[in-house]
Design a protein around this motif. Structure first.
Motif, PDB file in Angstrom:
ATOM      1  N   TRP A   1       0.837  -1.202   0.000  1.00 37.65           N
ATOM      2  CA  TRP A   1       0.000   0.000   0.000  1.00 37.65           C
ATOM      3  C   TRP A   1       0.869   1.248   0.000  1.00 37.65           C
ATOM      4  CZ3 TRP A   1      -1.118   4.313   2.954  1.00 37.65           C
ATOM      5  CH2 TRP A   1      -2.293   4.987   2.596  1.00 37.65           C
ATOM      6  N   TYR A   2       1.909   1.243   0.851  1.00 35.68           N
ATOM      7  CA  TYR A   2       2.820   2.396   0.876  1.00 35.68           C
ATOM      8  C   TYR A   2       3.557   2.531  -0.458  1.00 35.68           C
ATOM      9  CZ  TYR A   2       2.422   4.085   5.624  1.00 35.68           C
ATOM     10  OH  TYR A   2       1.972   4.683   6.760  1.00 35.68           O
ATOM     11  N   MET A   3       3.910   1.375  -1.045  1.00 38.90           N
ATOM     12  CA  MET A   3       4.647   1.409  -2.303  1.00 38.90           C
ATOM     13  C   MET A   3       3.813   2.047  -3.407  1.00 38.90           C
ATOM     14  SD  MET A   3       6.291  -1.765  -4.321  1.00 38.90           S
ATOM     15  CE  MET A   3       4.829  -2.281  -5.157  1.00 38.90           C
ATOM     16  N   VAL A   4       2.526   1.693  -3.454  1.00 35.09           N
ATOM     17  CA  VAL A   4       1.658   2.263  -4.480  1.00 35.09           C
ATOM     18  C   VAL A   4       1.460   3.756  -4.227  1.00 35.09           C
ATOM     19  CG1 VAL A   4      -0.663   2.201  -5.447  1.00 35.09           C
ATOM     20  CG2 VAL A   4       0.545   0.085  -5.021  1.00 35.09           C
ATOM     21  N   VAL A   5       1.308   4.136  -2.955  1.00 29.43           N
ATOM     22  CA  VAL A   5       1.155   5.551  -2.630  1.00 29.43           C
ATOM     23  C   VAL A   5       2.403   6.323  -3.046  1.00 29.43           C
ATOM     24  CG1 VAL A   5       1.011   7.189  -0.721  1.00 29.43           C
ATOM     25  CG2 VAL A   5      -0.488   5.206  -0.767  1.00 29.43           C
TER      26      VAL A   5
ATOM     27  N   ALA B   1       1.590  -9.680  -7.878  1.00 25.39           N
ATOM     28  CA  ALA B   1       0.255 -10.155  -7.528  1.00 25.39           C
ATOM     29  C   ALA B   1      -0.080  -9.843  -6.077  1.00 25.39           C
ATOM     30  CB  ALA B   1       0.169 -11.657  -7.774  1.00 25.39           C
ATOM     31  N   LEU B   2       0.877 -10.027  -5.180  1.00 25.72           N
ATOM     32  CA  LEU B   2       0.584  -9.799  -3.765  1.00 25.72           C
ATOM     33  C   LEU B   2       1.020  -8.421  -3.292  1.00 25.72           C
ATOM     34  CD1 LEU B   2       1.213 -13.023  -1.692  1.00 25.72           C
ATOM     35  CD2 LEU B   2      -0.899 -11.866  -2.228  1.00 25.72           C
ATOM     36  N   LEU B   3       2.017  -7.847  -3.955  1.00 21.40           N
ATOM     37  CA  LEU B   3       2.563  -6.584  -3.467  1.00 21.40           C
ATOM     38  C   LEU B   3       1.786  -5.401  -4.029  1.00 21.40           C
ATOM     39  CD1 LEU B   3       4.924  -6.212  -1.564  1.00 21.40           C
ATOM     40  CD2 LEU B   3       6.391  -5.788  -3.502  1.00 21.40           C
ATOM     41  N   VAL B   4       1.364  -5.491  -5.269  1.00 19.79           N
ATOM     42  CA  VAL B   4       0.770  -4.329  -5.922  1.00 19.79           C
ATOM     43  C   VAL B   4      -0.739  -4.441  -6.087  1.00 19.79           C
ATOM     44  CG1 VAL B   4       0.701  -3.009  -8.041  1.00 19.79           C
ATOM     45  CG2 VAL B   4       2.867  -3.715  -7.111  1.00 19.79           C
ATOM     46  N   MET B   5      -1.208  -5.602  -6.532  1.00 22.84           N
ATOM     47  CA  MET B   5      -2.630  -5.681  -6.883  1.00 22.84           C
ATOM     48  C   MET B   5      -3.562  -5.433  -5.704  1.00 22.84           C
ATOM     49  SD  MET B   5      -3.053  -8.464  -9.843  1.00 22.84           S
ATOM     50  CE  MET B   5      -1.673  -9.033 -10.771  1.00 22.84           C
ATOM     51  N   PRO B   6      -3.344  -6.030  -4.503  1.00 25.17           N
ATOM     52  CA  PRO B   6      -4.254  -5.715  -3.399  1.00 25.17           C
ATOM     53  C   PRO B   6      -4.226  -4.224  -3.051  1.00 25.17           C
ATOM     54  CG  PRO B   6      -2.965  -7.652  -2.882  1.00 25.17           C
ATOM     55  CD  PRO B   6      -2.380  -7.078  -4.119  1.00 25.17           C
ATOM     56  N   ALA B   7      -3.013  -3.647  -3.053  1.00 26.76           N
ATOM     57  CA  ALA B   7      -2.887  -2.230  -2.721  1.00 26.76           C
ATOM     58  C   ALA B   7      -3.581  -1.363  -3.754  1.00 26.76           C
ATOM     59  CB  ALA B   7      -1.412  -1.862  -2.615  1.00 26.76           C
ATOM     60  N   ALA B   8      -3.395  -1.720  -5.034  1.00 27.90           N
ATOM     61  CA  ALA B   8      -4.024  -0.929  -6.094  1.00 27.90           C
ATOM     62  C   ALA B   8      -5.544  -1.051  -6.012  1.00 27.90           C
ATOM     63  CB  ALA B   8      -3.523  -1.410  -7.456  1.00 27.90           C
ATOM     64  N   THR B   9      -6.034  -2.255  -5.674  1.00 24.81           N
ATOM     65  CA  THR B   9      -7.474  -2.439  -5.520  1.00 24.81           C
ATOM     66  C   THR B   9      -7.992  -1.585  -4.377  1.00 24.81           C
ATOM     67  OG1 THR B   9      -7.038  -4.717  -6.163  1.00 24.81           O
ATOM     68  CG2 THR B   9      -9.247  -4.219  -5.376  1.00 24.81           C
TER      69      THR B   9
END
Lengths: 308, 292
Positions: free
Chosen positions: A50-54, A223-231
């Motif tokens: 989540w922090y990475m996407v932010v 799949a686990l690092l970005v997609m949940p956060a992006a969703t």
């Protein structure tokens, strides 16, 4: 990690009775370990992701993930447990990225050429290590696409310890990090140590990537690092809710992925990416729909989405 | 000399024939990829190439058919999405992660058909240039030659459109069509490169010689030729190295030489400030959105 499914294996039948199914599955210690490890990784990846996407550092996450493959291969070649290789290479690469300003950014033109070359070379090194280590070629697919077989209790303990340290560190720096991510210039003026925070976060990201790679494989860390956060970002803009949603999606995706992979011959990486991607698409569609409805209705209560 | 005995082996001459063509095409296309800041596209097409090849194998078609269909179709899709499609790194990253996941699915589907199929995935991911047959090598070389010819034909307008899109469009250059044709070329080139160094490593073959050429000269036509020349030389050196030291897989050797050359240019040649495209971007302090 080295174990691969033999082709003649028969797969357990799904009885449509969840209680018996789960009990049958958890009768195997390796499945229990897989669920433990998957849960730890899903929480860790959900929060850090989540922090990475932010912070818009998914490119750095991608690079770190690619590095985990030669790390694991090198450790196997040297006869050490792959976990050491994962963490050593990922954290090392995170420090290198931190040392080179703007290296974690996609950049354009020549910077991207350099990053692309280094990534490809890293993967090539991994391939070299795998070829040098004879008899390991079957395991290459599980390194790249993930495997839940053969996770030992020690590995789970190591993962739990790493996750605890990582999440504690993140909890300490959470507020200033969010501030520094949202507006680095203002944060710097206000006396927030932006540079230190950025380096710390990259190291945390390296750790999370190393942990995630062990479940989803090098190529599917996204799949686990970005997609949940992006969703989560599609659904809410509030940090606390976003983090919670991100972790929740990570958990759901990992658990369903593990169950699906247990009952079929296909790799866990495929299921985890498919479920996570499906949720992401659903979230985007929901948001589009909500926006369309809000536009049609004159009411001022508009659903404001998260992604900047 | 043992090096000259390499030519007695048909597998080596096949690899050399295909490798030369593929490297030349990758060098030419890579130069424009770096110039147009589309290196990321090469990365994405590598993922697609893997899934395309394994889907074709799993469904019982020729691997190369899947490669070309998948990469060219996705190149057109990326082009159709346009600049809007490039900006959202998270969305694109998610799509390509999912495509790789699908590739893993096809891989399992294919390897459960027979024990001999187990290494197919590794071959697609990391290349098997020494495993090319005479026919495969000839086809690869011919397709590569065609890619090179088209790039050479389009070089002038494509350079113009890449360096200054607005002016080129004003002068009547069909910028959008050119961009689309170029992406198709990139797709075909990615499918070619997958046969040589594999879908995971083709990014290096596209980016390293081109990056070095950009560093060495500012003159576009020189850089274009230099990029192709470097790529071919690196391919030869890599193949020779791998032949001399059989423990080194050819794709690693090629990538190692290419990376070493690129790093050497980075360390010895100081970055130029006079090049219009790069200097403008380097001065720009606004952080660019990260891409996958």
């Amino acid at each position: 990690m080295v174990t691969t499914l033999s082709l003649a294996d028969t797969y357990p039948a799904w009885s449509w009775n969840p209680v018996t199914d789960l009990r049958a599955m958890w009768a195997f210690p390796f499945m229990v370990n897989a669920f433990r490890a998957g849960t730890i990784v899903a929480v860790l990846a959900g929060v850090i992701g989540w922090y990475m996407v932010v912070r818009r550092q998914s490119f750095a996450g991608h690079t770190l993930a690619q590095v985990s493959f030669p790390g694991a291969a090198c450790a196997t070649l040297l006869g050490i447990t792959p976990v050491v290789g994962y963490f050593a290479f990922c954290v090392g690469a995170a420090l290198v990225i931190a040392a080179i300003p703007r290296a974690g950014q996609g950049g354009s033109g020549q910077e991207a050429a350099l990053t692309g070359t280094v990534q490809a070379f890293g993967l090539a090194c991994g391939f070299l290590f795998v070829t040098l280590y004879k008899g390991f070629l079957g395991g290459i697919n599980s390194l790249l696409f993930g495997s839940f077989l053969g996770i030992t209790t020690t590995q789970v303990t190591v993962l739990a310890a790493v996750a605890a340290v990582t999440l504690t560190t993140l909890a300490v720096i959470a507020r200033p990090l969010l501030f520094a991510s949202a507006d680095p210039d203002v944060a710097a003026v206000r006396g927030v140590p932006v540079r230190v925070l950025s380096v710390t976060f990259l190291v945390l990201l390296g750790t999370a990537t190393a942990a995630t790679s062990q479940i989803t494989g090098t190529l599917l860390v996204f799949a686990l690092l970005v997609m949940p956060a992006a969703t989560a970002q599609q659904l809410t803009a509030r940090p606390a809710a976003g983090l919670a949603v991100s972790v929740l999606i990570g958990l759901v995706v990992t658990w369903t992925g593990l169950i699906a992979a247990y009952y079929s011959p296909y790799p866990i990486g495929f299921y985890v990416t498919t479920f996570a991607f499906g949720m992401y698409v659903l979230a985007r569609l929901t948001r589009l729909l909500a926006q369309a409805l809000a536009r049609r209705a004159p009411a001022p209560a508009r659903l404001s989405g998260g992604a900047a | 000399m043992s090096v000259f005995r390499a030519f007695d082996h048909p597998y080596f001459t096949h690899a050399l024939l295909a490798g030369t063509g593929i490297a030349a095409a990758a060098g030419l296309v890579g130069y424009f990829l770096v110039l147009r800041a589309q290196v990321f596209t090469g990365d994405a097409l590598g993922h697609v190439a893997f899934t395309g090849a394994l889907a074709a194998l799993a469904l019982g078609y020729d691997l190369r058919l899947g490669l070309f269909v998948a990469t060219v179709v996705f190149a057109v899709l990326i082009g159709a999405l346009g600049r809007r499609g490039r900006s959202d790194d998270v969305a694109i990253g998610s799509v390509f992660a999912w495509i790789l996941g699908l590739g893993a699915f096809f891989l399992t589907l294919y390897s459960t058909r027979g024990a001999a199929h187990g290494t197919a995935g590794v071959n697609v991911l990391f290349g098997s240039i020494f495993g090319l047959s005479a026919g495969q090598a000839r086809t690869a070389a011919l397709v590569a030659a065609a890619i090179c010819a088209v790039v050479a034909l389009l070089a002038r307008p494509l350079l113009f459109a890449s360096v200054d899109e607005a002016v080129a469009a004003a002068r009547g250059v069909p910028v959008r069509t050119l961009g689309l044709v170029f992406l198709v070329l990139v797709g075909a080139c990615a499918a070619e490169a997958t046969q040589a160094v594999g879908s995971l490593l083709l990014l290096g073959l596209l980016a390293a010689p081109a990056g070095a050429a950009h560093r060495l000269t500012a003159r576009p036509h020189h850089a274009l030729a230099l990029s192709a020349g470097l790529a071919v030389a690196e391919m030869w050196a890599g193949l020779g190295l791998s032949y001399a030291a059989p423990r080194l897989p050819p794709s690693f050797a090629i990538l190692a030489v290419a990376t070493a050359v690129y790093l050497a240019t980075l360390l010895t040649v100081r970055p130029r400030r006079d090049h219009t495209v790069t200097s403008e971007e380097e001065r720009d302090d606004v952080p660019t959105p990260s891409r996958l």
